[in-house]
Design an enzyme around this catalytic site. Structure first.
Site, PDB file in Angstrom:
ATOM      1  N   TYR A 198       0.826  -1.223   0.000  1.00 21.70           N
ATOM      2  CA  TYR A 198       0.000   0.000   0.000  1.00 21.70           C
ATOM      3  C   TYR A 198       0.855   1.265   0.000  1.00 21.70           C
ATOM      4  CZ  TYR A 198      -4.083  -2.837   0.070  1.00 21.70           C
ATOM      5  OH  TYR A 198      -5.039  -3.742  -0.319  1.00 21.70           O
TER       6      TYR A 198
ATOM      7  N   HIS B 189     -14.443   0.919  -0.879  1.00 21.07           N
ATOM      8  CA  HIS B 189     -13.328   0.043  -0.506  1.00 21.07           C
ATOM      9  C   HIS B 189     -12.217   0.774   0.244  1.00 21.07           C
ATOM     10  CE1 HIS B 189     -14.524  -3.132  -3.768  1.00 21.07           C
ATOM     11  NE2 HIS B 189     -15.321  -3.140  -2.723  1.00 21.07           N
TER      12      HIS B 189
HETATM   13  P1  OAD Z   1     -10.689  -4.871 -12.144  1.00 23.40           P
HETATM   14  O1  OAD Z   1      -9.220  -4.868 -12.395  1.00 23.40           O
HETATM   15  O2  OAD Z   1     -11.318  -6.120 -11.688  1.00 23.40           O
HETATM   16  O3  OAD Z   1     -11.453  -4.413 -13.465  1.00 23.40           O
HETATM   17  C1  OAD Z   1     -11.006  -3.312 -14.188  1.00 23.40           C
HETATM   18  C2  OAD Z   1     -11.907  -3.126 -15.379  1.00 23.40           C
HETATM   19  O4  OAD Z   1     -11.458  -1.958 -16.057  1.00 23.40           O
HETATM   20  C3  OAD Z   1     -11.872  -4.271 -16.394  1.00 23.40           C
HETATM   21  O5  OAD Z   1     -13.200  -4.644 -16.714  1.00 23.40           O
HETATM   22  C4  OAD Z   1     -11.143  -3.674 -17.605  1.00 23.40           C
HETATM   23  O6  OAD Z   1     -11.658  -4.152 -18.847  1.00 23.40           O
HETATM   24  C5  OAD Z   1     -11.476  -2.206 -17.453  1.00 23.40           C
HETATM   25  N1  OAD Z   1     -10.521  -1.273 -18.067  1.00 23.40           N
HETATM   26  C6  OAD Z   1      -9.212  -1.412 -18.302  1.00 23.40           C
HETATM   27  N2  OAD Z   1      -8.712  -0.291 -18.867  1.00 23.40           N
HETATM   28  C7  OAD Z   1      -9.751   0.583 -18.963  1.00 23.40           C
HETATM   29  C8  OAD Z   1      -9.879   1.917 -19.430  1.00 23.40           C
HETATM   30  N3  OAD Z   1      -8.851   2.609 -19.917  1.00 23.40           N
HETATM   31  N4  OAD Z   1     -11.105   2.499 -19.388  1.00 23.40           N
HETATM   32  C9  OAD Z   1     -12.178   1.820 -18.886  1.00 23.40           C
HETATM   33  N5  OAD Z   1     -12.095   0.564 -18.434  1.00 23.40           N
HETATM   34  C10 OAD Z   1     -10.899  -0.042 -18.461  1.00 23.40           C
HETATM   35  O7  OAD Z   1     -10.986  -3.653 -11.135  1.00 23.40           O
HETATM   36  P2  OAD Z   1     -12.280  -3.387 -10.259  1.00 23.40           P
HETATM   37  O8  OAD Z   1     -13.500  -3.891 -10.923  1.00 23.40           O
HETATM   38  O9  OAD Z   1     -12.227  -1.979  -9.846  1.00 23.40           O
HETATM   39  O10 OAD Z   1     -10.728  -4.201  -4.151  1.00 23.40           O
HETATM   40  O11 OAD Z   1     -11.968  -4.295  -9.004  1.00 23.40           O
HETATM   41  C11 OAD Z   1     -12.857  -4.305  -7.920  1.00 23.40           C
HETATM   42  C12 OAD Z   1     -12.081  -4.486  -6.642  1.00 23.40           C
HETATM   43  O12 OAD Z   1     -11.239  -5.627  -6.743  1.00 23.40           O
HETATM   44  C13 OAD Z   1     -11.145  -3.360  -6.321  1.00 23.40           C
HETATM   45  O13 OAD Z   1     -11.779  -2.282  -5.664  1.00 23.40           O
HETATM   46  C14 OAD Z   1     -10.134  -4.000  -5.445  1.00 23.40           C
HETATM   47  C15 OAD Z   1      -9.945  -5.297  -6.191  1.00 23.40           C
HETATM   48  O14 OAD Z   1      -9.510  -6.368  -5.463  1.00 23.40           O
HETATM   49  C16 OAD Z   1      -9.978  -4.127  -3.059  1.00 23.40           C
HETATM   50  O15 OAD Z   1      -8.761  -4.018  -3.077  1.00 23.40           O
HETATM   51  C17 OAD Z   1     -10.756  -4.182  -1.799  1.00 23.40           C
END
Ligand code: OAD
Length: 241
Positions: free
Chosen positions: A55, A106
């Protein structure tokens, strides 16, 4: 009355700022780190230094990046609509681009809290180390929700209540894999419009009653947000109604 708009964002909205997402195939953080080791309550018990290093690196990285056009367009929407941003991100970029109504489901990188008394929360800019303690003498930890922990029930309820009243839901850059956050987009009014901005294929279930109102904008956040922003300007007049 201004229309109500909910933004539900994930790591993808900050990708164009230079922050890595979690689950993208090549540089996704979870391809290079073990969730269990660096982002779970079990990992913290096992090796606090490893978790703090992870972190500290994220906190440092977030200082050297800037909000991108998607964050800015999201902030600009509040000129015309009643906007709430519910984010899974901990990077603070929504606030830095001018959004004021932000719920952090989160946690937040620039805050830490006591391991003994969770109400003792402090702003924190630099590295957090073993031996950094709260006023009551307990080790401080990142103010982040780890795997194996529950979301703040009040914050989650607030996010759900707001979602149940919005006219438009814009989901940006999330794989929709992490619960309970990922349930939010389906909790709007029966006929709320739902835009999903993400360049990847959809790998989650869309409830059948939501499908007629669901639009996948298969673009990066900046381009997708521009499209949705323009569409909302056409659908509703400049007063947001
Ligand atoms: P993910 O890494 O799971 O998903 C990221 C999403 O962003 C994917 O669907 C990609 O296709 C998309 N992506 C990538 N580049 C992009 C761009 N330039 N514009 C738009 N979309 C793009 O991340 P989260 O869904 O945020 O939790 O993950 C959810 C949680 O899992 C996070 O908050 C974190 C993680 O573990 C904790 O740490 C508690």
């Amino acid at each position: 009355m201004k229309k109500k708009v909910l933004l539900f964002t994930g790591a993808g909205v900050s990708q164009e700022s230079g922050i890595k997402t979690f689950r993208d195939s090549v540089d996704g953080l979870w391809n290079n780190y073990s969730i269990q080791e660096v982002a779970s309550i079990g990992g913290w018990r096992e090796d606090k230094s490893k978790v703090l290093d992870f972190y500290n690196a994220r906190r440092k990285e977030s200082k050297f990046v800037s909000p991108n056009k998607a964050h800015e367009l999201i902030a600009a929407l509040s000129k015309y609509f009643e906007v709430t941003v519910v984010t899974q991100n901990v990077d603070g970029l929504h606030e830095r681009s001018g959004s004021s109504n932000v719920i952090h489901l989160h946690g937040e990188l620039n805050k830490v809290r006591s391991t003994f008394n969770p109400r003792l929360i402090y702003e924190w800019e630099n590295d957090l180390n073993i031996g950094d303690k709260c006023v009551e003498g307990s080790q401080l930890r990142p103010h982040i929700v780890w795997f194996g922990e529950v979301l703040d029930p009040d914050l989650l309820q607030k996010a759900k209540d707001i979602t149940s009243e919005v006219d438009v839901i814009i989901v940006v850059g999330t794989s929709m894999q992490v619960y309970p956050a990922a349930t939010l987009p389906w909790l709007g009014k029966e006929n709320s419009l739902i835009y999903y901005i993400d360049p990847s294929e959809i790998e989650f279930h869309i409830p059948s009653d939501k499908r007629p109102f669901f639009y996948h904008i298969k673009e990066k956040a900046s381009i997708g947000m521009e499209k949705v922003y323009n569409e909302l300007m056409e659908l509703f007049n400049e007063k947001g109604i």
